[in-house]
Write a protein that holds these residues in place. Structure first.
Motif, short mmCIF file in Angstrom:
data_model
loop_
_atom_site.label_atom_id
_atom_site.label_comp_id
_atom_site.label_asym_id
_atom_site.label_seq_id
_atom_site.Cartn_x
_atom_site.Cartn_y
_atom_site.Cartn_z
N ALA A 49 0.84 -1.20 0.00
CA ALA A 49 0.00 0.00 0.00
C ALA A 49 0.88 1.25 0.00
CB ALA A 49 -0.91 0.00 1.23
N PRO A 50 0.39 2.32 -0.58
CA PRO A 50 1.19 3.56 -0.65
C PRO A 50 1.55 4.07 0.74
CG PRO A 50 -0.83 3.76 -1.96
CD PRO A 50 -0.92 2.49 -1.21
N GLY A 51 2.70 4.68 0.81
CA GLY A 51 3.16 5.26 2.06
C GLY A 51 4.62 4.97 2.28
N TYR A 52 5.18 5.62 3.28
CA TYR A 52 6.61 5.50 3.54
C TYR A 52 6.91 4.61 4.73
CZ TYR A 52 7.02 9.25 0.20
OH TYR A 52 6.96 10.00 -0.94
N ALA A 53 5.93 3.97 5.29
CA ALA A 53 6.15 3.10 6.45
C ALA A 53 6.90 1.85 6.02
CB ALA A 53 4.82 2.72 7.08
N THR A 54 7.68 1.32 6.95
CA THR A 54 8.41 0.08 6.69
C THR A 54 7.42 -1.08 6.70
OG1 THR A 54 8.85 -0.33 9.02
CG2 THR A 54 10.48 0.99 7.81
N TRP A 55 7.88 -2.24 6.23
CA TRP A 55 6.99 -3.40 6.22
C TRP A 55 6.67 -3.84 7.66
CZ3 TRP A 55 8.07 -8.11 8.37
CH2 TRP A 55 9.40 -8.39 8.68
N GLN A 56 7.58 -3.57 8.61
CA GLN A 56 7.29 -3.91 10.00
C GLN A 56 6.17 -3.04 10.55
OE1 GLN A 56 10.43 -3.19 8.85
NE2 GLN A 56 11.91 -4.66 9.64
N ASP A 57 6.21 -1.74 10.23
CA ASP A 57 5.15 -0.84 10.67
C ASP A 57 3.81 -1.20 10.03
OD1 ASP A 57 6.90 0.60 12.27
OD2 ASP A 57 7.32 2.09 10.71
N LYS A 58 3.84 -1.53 8.75
CA LYS A 58 2.61 -1.91 8.06
C LYS A 58 2.06 -3.22 8.62
CE LYS A 58 3.50 0.48 3.72
NZ LYS A 58 3.63 0.36 2.27
N THR A 59 2.95 -4.14 8.97
CA THR A 59 2.51 -5.41 9.54
C THR A 59 1.86 -5.20 10.90
OG1 THR A 59 4.21 -6.66 8.37
CG2 THR A 59 3.27 -7.69 10.33
N SER A 60 2.48 -4.40 11.76
CA SER A 60 1.88 -4.17 13.08
C SER A 60 0.55 -3.43 12.94
CB SER A 60 2.84 -3.42 14.00
OG SER A 60 3.12 -2.14 13.49
#
Length: 88
Positions: A49-60
């Motif tokens: 998904a669009p955004g600058y968050a890391t995959w860890q942040d997106k996962t949480s």
């Protein structure tokens, strides 16, 4: 020499139990597979998904959105008490 049993030598009750057990195992396996596919599709859509968050942040965030907030919070509390972030 041991004798082998085949389906025809079993009692009808035992054959029926075996058949019901086989069907319930298949049903459970199919239900588990459907659940894994649904979760996988949802998760794989969330990560790119669009955004600058890391995959860890997106996962949480994905886990929190899907009812695992207490589990994520417990893990983060455990993790940050053992490895505090640097104050750089």
């Amino acid at each position: 020499m041991p004798t082998t049993t085949n389906e025809s030598s079993r009692s009808p009750v035992r054959q029926r139990r075996t058949h019901i057990l086989r069907i319930s195992r298949r049903t459970t396996a199919v239900a588990a597979l459907v659940l894994v596919i649904a979760v996988s599709l949802s998760y794989t859509q969330a990560i790119p998904a669009p955004g600058y968050a890391t995959w860890q942040d997106k996962t949480s965030s994905w886990l929190r959105d899907h009812g695992a907030a207490s589990m994520v919070n417990a893990y983060e509390n455990w993790r940050y008490t053992r490895h505090p972030p640097s104050n750089a």
